[in-house]
Design an enzyme around this catalytic site. Structure first.
Site, PDB file in Angstrom:
ATOM      1  N   LYS A  62       0.947  -1.107   0.152  1.00  0.00           N
ATOM      2  CA  LYS A  62      -0.197   0.420  -0.040  1.00  0.00           C
ATOM      3  C   LYS A  62       0.651   1.545  -0.111  1.00  0.00           C
ATOM      4  O   LYS A  62      -0.127   2.827  -0.162  1.00  0.00           O
ATOM      5  CB  LYS A  62      -1.032   0.124   1.329  1.00  0.00           C
ATOM      6  CG  LYS A  62      -2.530  -1.118   0.638  1.00  0.00           C
ATOM      7  CD  LYS A  62      -3.151  -1.228  -0.393  1.00  0.00           C
ATOM      8  CE  LYS A  62      -3.621   0.343  -0.652  1.00  0.00           C
ATOM      9  NZ  LYS A  62      -5.037  -0.424  -1.164  1.00  0.00           N
TER      10      LYS A  62
HETATM   11  N1  PMP Z   1      -3.179  -7.791   0.971  1.00  0.00           N
HETATM   12  C1  PMP Z   1      -2.619  -6.538   1.882  1.00  0.00           C
HETATM   13  C2  PMP Z   1      -1.572  -7.055   3.371  1.00  0.00           C
HETATM   14  C3  PMP Z   1      -3.640  -5.517   2.244  1.00  0.00           C
HETATM   15  O1  PMP Z   1      -3.581  -4.008   3.119  1.00  0.00           O
HETATM   16  C4  PMP Z   1      -4.271  -4.693   0.808  1.00  0.00           C
HETATM   17  C5  PMP Z   1      -5.082  -3.841   1.133  1.00  0.00           C
HETATM   18  N2  PMP Z   1      -6.190  -3.426   1.757  1.00  0.00           N
HETATM   19  C6  PMP Z   1      -4.096  -5.479   0.101  1.00  0.00           C
HETATM   20  C7  PMP Z   1      -3.405  -6.851  -0.548  1.00  0.00           C
HETATM   21  C8  PMP Z   1      -5.220  -5.507  -1.296  1.00  0.00           C
HETATM   22  O2  PMP Z   1      -4.318  -4.390  -2.222  1.00  0.00           O
HETATM   23  P1  PMP Z   1      -5.646  -3.534  -3.625  1.00  0.00           P
HETATM   24  O3  PMP Z   1      -5.810  -2.332  -2.337  1.00  0.00           O
HETATM   25  O4  PMP Z   1      -4.778  -2.502  -4.384  1.00  0.00           O
HETATM   26  O5  PMP Z   1      -6.653  -4.105  -3.861  1.00  0.00           O
END
Ligand code: PMP
Length: 336
Positions: free
Chosen positions: A45
């Site tokens: 993130k």
């Molecule tokens: N894995 C983790 C540990 C996350 O914190 C997040 C986002 N909240 C994601 C995956 C997913 O990423 P995205 O928001 O780009 O879909």
């Protein structure tokens, strides 16, 4: 000679692509994990946070001395705190109170202003995203340098940054020899951005969704209906709606992964690869293995290692908590 040296934000992105030996051997494919836990804030993130902040600076909405406000399951807040601290912006974070203590403690350690709110459904006016939007509006009126709402779910600067960085890096690191990319979705910024970057370069790359039980997205992409079944201890992933970031993402191969499949992989990654990663990485690797089995041997499949297991210490390494979820620690892990 200071121009030879780089500072914190220059180290967001350009993460290594690591061969996962166990998953590769089990499937006859090359399964590769992009090491997003190596970003300065410790997760994928950081990228979305940097894309959103740079976009708000460029549009003039975020001014020197301004405040960044966001609702987040934790990692976006940590990324915004890293960037805010490095650039001189304050950060105000609103987070549901059911997230891991480790993420809450990490956010506090960066000095953010943290509001923990009850975890309620999205339609509730007190959902963490709506509380953060309200706080941003109020601060923008009252603070002399103004405030922005990062709005990671619907702010397309999120997926655009992934398209320009994560997706482009994966193409370069595989020298264009890539047959599949798969990951889980929170905001969808990562999957959408990478999917668009790869499909623009080759029609032959298949895009997969690794969706945990408890999320409605698998049923949407597999059967056309937003419907959730079961639950998951994974955090930061899964969704009950199609965000603006996720809309129009070309998903070819959707998979639903139960914790009974993904969580044992988290322990296997620790023990067999020496990679201590969080639960969403387990879902991602489980998805990559399913995709590899469907595509057959000889394919190159990339997924993401989103953050560290240490962000979930109180859950992933807690025998009693796991037992309540019908999960267990592996025998080799002796925590007593
Ligand atoms: N894995 C983790 C540990 C996350 O914190 C997040 C986002 N909240 C994601 C995956 C997913 O990423 P995205 O928001 O780009 O879909």
């Amino acid at each position: 000679m200071t121009e030879h040296y780089r500072s914190t934000l220059d180290y967001i992105g350009n993460t290594p692509l690591i061969r996962l030996n166990q998953a590769s051997a089990a499937t006859g494919c090359e399964i590769l994990g992009k090491a997003e836990f190596m970003n300065p804030g410790g997760s994928i993130k950081d990228r979305a946070a940097l894309g959103i902040v740079r976009d708000a600076e460029n549009s003039g909405q975020l001014r020197p001395g301004g405040i960044i406000v966001e609702g987040t399951a934790g990692n976006t807040g940590i990324g915004l705190a890293v960037i805010g601290n490095a650039l001189g912006y304050e950060t105000v974070i609103v987070m549901p109170d059911n997230q891991s203590k480790d993420k809450i403690d990490t956010l506090k350690s960066y000095g953010v202003t943290l509001h923990l709110v009850p975890a309620v459904p999205l339609k509730d006016p007190n959902h963490f995203t709506k509380v953060s939007e309200r706080i941003a509006g109020e601060l923008n009126e009252t603070h002399e340098h103004g405030a922005i709402w990062a709005n990671q779910f619907n702010n397309l600067a999120n997926r655009e940054f992934h398209e320009q960085t994560t997706g482009a890096e994966i193409w370069e690191q595989t020298h264009g020899e890539i047959h599949g990319f798969i990951c889980s979705v929170g905001t969808g910024g990562t999957l959408a951005g990478v999917a668009h970057a790869l499909k623009a370069r080759s029609d032959n790359v298949r895009i997969g969704l690794a969706d945990p039980t408890g999320s409605a997205l698998y049923n949407y992409y597999a059967h056309g209906e937003l419907k959730a079944e079961g639950s998951s201890i994974s955090e930061g992933i899964g969704n009950s709606r199609i965000t603006d970031n996720l809309a129009d993402t070309p998903i070819d191969m959707p998979y639903q992964l139960p914790d009974s499949e993904s969580i044992p992989l988290v322990y296997e990654l620790i023990k067999k690869e020496g990679l201590s990663v969080g639960s969403s990485s387990g879902v991602n690797v489980a998805g990559a293995i399913r995709m590899a089995r469907d595509l057959g041997p000889g394919h190159v499949i990339v997924t993401l290692l989103c953050d560290s297991a240490m962000r979930y210490r109180a859950r992933l390494f807690n025998r009693a908590f796991l037992a309540e979820q019908g999960l267990q620690l592996p025998d080799w892990l002796n925590l007593d």
